[in-house]
Design an enzyme around this catalytic site. Structure first.
Site, PDB file in Angstrom:
ATOM      1  N   ALA A 321      10.617 -24.251 -13.420  1.00 19.47           N
ATOM      2  CA  ALA A 321      10.811 -22.867 -12.633  1.00 19.47           C
ATOM      3  C   ALA A 321      10.668 -23.102 -11.148  1.00 19.47           C
ATOM      4  CB  ALA A 321       9.604 -22.097 -12.961  1.00 19.47           C
ATOM      5  N   GLU A 325      16.976 -26.846  -9.294  1.00 22.47           N
ATOM      6  CA  GLU A 325      18.215 -27.480  -9.877  1.00 22.47           C
ATOM      7  C   GLU A 325      19.419 -26.929  -9.791  1.00 22.47           C
ATOM      8  OE1 GLU A 325      15.513 -26.192 -11.968  1.00 22.47           O
ATOM      9  OE2 GLU A 325      16.707 -25.016 -13.552  1.00 22.47           O
ATOM     10  N   ASP A 367      46.845 -25.264  21.717  1.00 21.51           N
ATOM     11  CA  ASP A 367      48.313 -25.027  22.286  1.00 21.51           C
ATOM     12  C   ASP A 367      48.488 -23.527  22.939  1.00 21.51           C
ATOM     13  OD1 ASP A 367      48.780 -27.321  21.244  1.00 21.51           O
ATOM     14  OD2 ASP A 367      50.026 -26.603  19.671  1.00 21.51           O
ATOM     15  N   ASP A 682      50.628 -29.786  16.918  1.00 20.85           N
ATOM     16  CA  ASP A 682      51.850 -29.608  15.983  1.00 20.85           C
ATOM     17  C   ASP A 682      52.854 -30.804  15.751  1.00 20.85           C
ATOM     18  OD1 ASP A 682      52.748 -29.462  18.623  1.00 20.85           O
ATOM     19  OD2 ASP A 682      53.335 -27.305  18.254  1.00 20.85           O
ATOM     20  N   ASP A 686      50.804 -35.635  18.050  1.00 19.57           N
ATOM     21  CA  ASP A 686      49.438 -34.859  18.181  1.00 19.57           C
ATOM     22  C   ASP A 686      48.528 -35.502  17.139  1.00 19.57           C
ATOM     23  OD1 ASP A 686      50.363 -33.227  20.462  1.00 19.57           O
ATOM     24  OD2 ASP A 686      50.754 -31.608  19.241  1.00 19.57           O
ATOM     25  N   THR A 779      16.323 -14.994 -11.571  1.00 17.48           N
ATOM     26  CA  THR A 779      16.307 -14.986 -10.035  1.00 17.48           C
ATOM     27  C   THR A 779      17.296 -15.963  -9.506  1.00 17.48           C
ATOM     28  OG1 THR A 779      14.431 -16.482  -9.922  1.00 17.48           O
ATOM     29  CG2 THR A 779      14.128 -13.920  -9.864  1.00 17.48           C
TER      30      THR A 779
END
Ligand code: ATP
Length: 952
Positions: A321, A325, A367, A682, A686, A779
């Site tokens: 508990a 994990e 750009d 682009d 670049d 939970t």
């Protein structure tokens, strides 16, 4: 107005003066598909002439037919490198059970069997199984989400099929396909060049040679020529550095050179992000701490005389508990689902680790054209033959008039454009318009019904073609044969085409006014080519500057004649200047809002454009994106040292006339200032700037493959607003992970503190192993998972970026975890004590009450963890319906294990009385209420907060 480039994938072939075209078409289809297979496997295509190649491949320059391509796909398979099969599903399922915690549980179950406690044993095993299945399902879901993203990023290729150019998935290419390549493209398959202009390939990935390898379509080489010198071939896995080409695919998939060398690609496990690594380390530390505590509780219980087996079972369950994990799985799912949300908002994240960085971005360098503006170009003004004209009409709609100014072109701010003119009587205007239309590689087609025309190619060139349509030119008619092309390069800021005119050759050049005017020696006025004086040049530049100041993109157009027989050297010099064209490209409406959102979020937007400084400044003003400094232009940057640039960078918001190298310097300067930089790009040049930025962003529509490969994220709609959306999602993902951590650890801490307190107080074991395991399942399972799916909250962009090195658990958040853990423990302790101290009450009923409080308080608490500022009524259940459903399901399941007669013996529960139910719900609401009230108190306005993370 809608004049965007249509998402059409086909385009009619240009006329070409390709010397091989005729031959090749003649030889088409002389072999069968089977023959092609044999040739592909054996032939050395670099030693074959074009005619032989087309014959061997049964190909033609009109491309294969779709039917033939389909048939070849059947024979040759997909054009992709084979990957080793991913691990089998059963192995992945088994992995779920490969953890020390699970082994402990299985050992506990076996011991129970030995002692004849069948029900306990079966229940434990069932929970182990359900937990494992849940983990497996979660992993599968994230894997599928990531795979879906990968398929969106699949490479494509331009190929001629049935005589038209189509964009197809690269995996669908077959030998014999005629592909088209240009600078920045990733070569999709091995191919024999048919026609190449100034072609150079970057082949380091294949040959190890880092320079650009020059290519030559006409070469026929010795069969023994080594791979690196086969200049008439291009190879899959390499890229085009400069130039243009068409080529015939000679090998695909594993038959390509890279396929043969690489063999099978290993199956790649998804990379672990720094965040996942940090969380794994945190998990280990927590596990050690938990195990230590469990050991102490174990010793205490033994010391006070507990039955060894009972205490051992309790210790194992508590360890299960307490150890979070499930954390890594929840984090991976939160990441994967977040990435999918980003993709739906047009941002495709290529590296998982970028998600964390996105949340910390402090500067977005963007750009201008198409990103901040709409890329819906319209020519609205023309200067030709000493006159100025206004052009009416919008977008790619072909209707519009030319209104002539009463003033001459030398006037820098024209006023009256009253007179519509017949273009046929304005010779210089017609010359300019036709020259501009000839100097394009785009094409337009009518859309019928008086609708805007469809543009294929660069929208700016489309606008020039539409201008010609307005002037009465038939731009759909076959163009004069293309003799040569000097492609556009943003460094040169100009492009030229040379066409055959029958009795000679004519070069048309268009580009930035300062570039074209510098190369012009004459100007066309009244049908005469007159010498262009320096004064006139300056005056024309001033006119261009004035037009740019009105946010127009300005192009200059010129021409030069060459004799029919020519040495093939076409220099952009001694040009005859024809005029200026002013194009309107309005800012994107959403970009303006996005700029504002950036400001609120503590992110500075910066415009970096190749356009004229005055145009850049005008657009920046329209977007409210102006900094303290005026626009800084590329040449100014050249005069600055790195230190000067770094010191001025914080106050510069607009850079104009920049080159790719400037972009790189700007990124470095900003990074030196400690900024986290997102940078768009682009063009192929670049790529370096994009790769050095913290978040390199490639344009999905206009970007080259090379830039995409160097990027962390691809913007599918090229829109600045999508970058800001991605930052928002990045922040949301990180917040969600922090929320899950806060939630899981607080809950687990609550259980440990409760059990520890009970052991210290010498109480009977207050929660049985099966109950602890159940709480863990209920939970840590669905509520935590769905908490990780929380959409970005409304306040997420109202706070500054997260410091990049901020740990997942800061000191403040650590304190919160302990404080909320203590609160959980307190509620459960009060509930247990209340029943246990009641005369006549059994320890089973006290346990049942504690069991219910532990479960419900954690379930309700999940609601409060959804947002660090807003309380549940403000968020409502509908913004995260999955979570609402998960919590409802968990609450009902808990009711079931407590009330169902069949479940009671398994979980050792008794039916609580009415007042016990009141106690359960009253106490279960304590942690969530404290958290919600603390939010209300904390956010009574006290000025901006910096500690913004998920912890309340
Ligand atoms: P960004 O998209 O980076 O904001 P940009 O599109 O304005 O910038 P570039 O494409 O590098 O920048 O263009 C720079 C300049 O080159 C333009 O201002 C224009 O003058 C010229 N130019 C752009 N495209 C072409 C083209 N297709 N032909 C000729 N000249 C061009």
């Amino acid at each position: 107005m809608d004049n965007r480039q249509e998402p059409t994938t086909t385009r009619h072939l240009h006329d070409t003066a390709d010397p091989f075209a005729a031959d090749a078409s003649r030889v088409a289809a002389s072999s069968t598909t089977n023959d092609v297979g044999q040739h592909v496997a054996r032939h050395e295509f670099h030693a074959a002439g074009l005619e032989e190649t087309t014959a061997l491949l049964a190909a033609s320059f009109d491309g294969l037919s779709e039917r033939e391509a389909k048939a070849r796909q059947q024979e040759f398979g997909p054009n992709e490198l084979r990957r080793a099969a991913p691990p089998a599903k059963w192995k992945l399922l088994l992995e779920q059970f490969a953890s020390p915690v699970v082994w402990l549980l299985i050992a506990a179950a076996l011991i129970s069997v030995l002692l004849g406690e069948w029900i306990d044993s079966a229940a434990i095993l069932a929970i182990v199984l359900v937990n494992g299945l849940l983990g497996f399902w979660q992993e599968e879901k994230s894997r599928q989400a990531l795979e879906a993203l990968q398929s969106l990023a699949a490479p494509s290729a331009r190929v001629v099929r049935d005589g038209v150019v189509a964009i197809v998935a690269a995996r669908d290419l077959v030998p014999g396909d005629c592909i088209q390549l240009e600078s920045g493209d990733q070569v999709p398959a091995d191919a024999r060049l048919v026609h190449a202009t100034n072609l150079g390939a970057q082949e380091a990935a294949l040959t190890g040679e880092s320079g650009v390898s020059e290519k030559d379509a006409r070469a026929v080489l010795d069969p023994k020529t080594p791979l690196a010198e086969r200049r008439n071939l291009v190879f899959a896995g390499t890229s085009i550095a400069v130039g243009k080409a068409s080529a015939l695919v000679v090998a695909t998939g594993m038959e390509t050179e890279i396929g043969r060398i690489a063999g099978m690609l290993d199956h790649q496990a998804p990379e672990q992000t720094p965040l996942e690594r940090r969380l794994e380390e945190l998990g280990k530390v927590l596990m050690m701490a938990c195990l230590l505590l469990v050991a102490i509780i174990f010793a205490l219980q033994i010391w006070r005389g507990g039955r060894l087996l009972d205490v051992f079972m309790m210790a194992v369950s508590l360890a299960v508990a307490a150890v979070p994990e499930g954390l890594p799985a929840v984090v991976t799912t939160a990441l994967a689902l977040g990435l999918n949300r980003m993709a739906r908002r047009n941002a495709l994240v290529r590296r998982l680790s970028s998600v964390e960085t996105l949340g910390s971005v402090t500067v977005i360098c963007s750009d201008k054209t198409g990103t901040l503006t709409r890329n819906e170009m319209t020519v609205v003004e023309v200067v030709a033959g000493g006159n100025r004209y206004r052009v009416t009409g919008t977008g790619f709609h072909p209707r519009g008039e030319f209104l002539k100014s009463s003033e001459s072109s030398s006037s820098e701010s024209p006023s009256g454009f009253a007179r519509p003119v017949d273009v046929r009587h304005e010779a210089e205007l017609l010359d300019l318009v036709q020259a501009a239309a000839s100097c394009t590689t785009a094409s337009v087609t009518p859309a019928g019904d008086d609708r805007p025309w469809t543009v294929i190619g660069d929208p700016m060139e489309g606008a020039l073609l539409i201008l010609a349509v307005k002037a009465g030119t038939d731009v759909t008619a076959p163009r004069s044969p293309l003799v040569h092309e000097i492609p556009f390069e943003s460094e040169r800021r100009a492009m030229s085409v040379v066409v055959s005119t029958g009795d000679g050759q004519r070069m048309f050049t268009k580009g930035a006014p300062e570039v074209v005017l510098a190369a012009s020696t004459l100007e066309l006025i009244d049908g005469q080519a007159r010498a262009l004086s320096d004064d006139r040049r300056t005056s024309l530049l001033n006119i261009a500057g004035e037009m740019a100041g009105r946010a127009l993109r300005v192009l200059a157009v010129a021409r030069r004649d060459f004799p029919q027989v020519h040495d093939g050297q076409y220099a952009e010099s001694q040009l005859t200047f024809l005029g200026l064209v002013g194009l309107q490209d309005p800012p994107r409406e959403e970009a303006k809002t996005a700029v504002e959102r950036c400001r609120q979020a503590g992110i500075r937007p910066i415009m970096i454009t190749g356009d004229h400084p005055a145009t850049a400044a005008a657009i920046a003003r329209q977007l409210n994106l102006s900094g303290e400094h005026a626009v800084v232009a590329g040449p100014d940057l050249d005069g600055m040292s790195e230190t000067e640039l770094a010191s001025q960078a914080p106050s510069i918001s607009v850079y104009a006339r920049t080159t790719a190298e400037h972009k790189q310097r700007i990124v470095h300067a900003l990074k030196r200032r400690g900024e986290i930089v997102a940078m768009t790009g682009d063009g192929v040049n670049d790529a370096p700037a994009v790769s050095v930025a913290d978040i390199g962003i490639a344009m999905g529509l206009s970007g080259t493959d090379v830039t995409k490969a160097a990027s962390d994220m691809v913007l599918m709609d090229d829109n600045f607003a999508s970058i800001v959306d991605a930052v928002e999602e990045g922040r949301a993902i990180f917040d969600n992970i922090q929320r899950v951590v806060l939630y899981l650890l607080s809950c687990n801490a609550g259980e440990v503190i409760f059990m520890f307190g009970a052991a210290l107080a010498d109480w009977p074991i207050p929660l049985l192993p099966i109950q602890l395991l159940w709480i863990n399942l209920i939970t840590d399972g669905l509520p935590a998972l769905t908490l990780g799916m929380e959409p970005p909250g409304p306040n997420i962009m109202d706070r500054p970026p997260r410091p990049p090195r901020e740990p997942v658990i800061t000191r403040a958040r650590g304190m919160h975890i302990v404080a909320y853990g203590a609160l959980f423990a307190l509620s459960t302790t009060i509930g247990f004590a209340y029943v246990w101290r009641t005369p006549g009450a059994s320890v089973e009923s006290a346990r049942t009450v504690a069991f219910c409080i532990a479960c419900y308080s954690q379930i309700f608490f999940a609601f409060a963890c959804r947002n660090e500022r807003l309380v549940f009524p403000q968020l409502g259940p509908f913004s995260n319906l999955a979570m609402f459903a998960a919590i409802l399901a968990s609450a009902v399941l808990q009711l079931g294990v407590v009330l169902l007669p069949l479940a009671q013996p398994v979980f050792n529960t008794t039916t609580p009385s009415a007042d016990q139910w009141i106690v359960i719900f009253a106490l279960s609401l304590i942690p969530v209420t404290v958290l919600e009230v603390s939010k209300l108190l904390a956010f009574v306005p006290r000025g901006p907060r910096r500690d913004h993370a998920a912890a309340p």
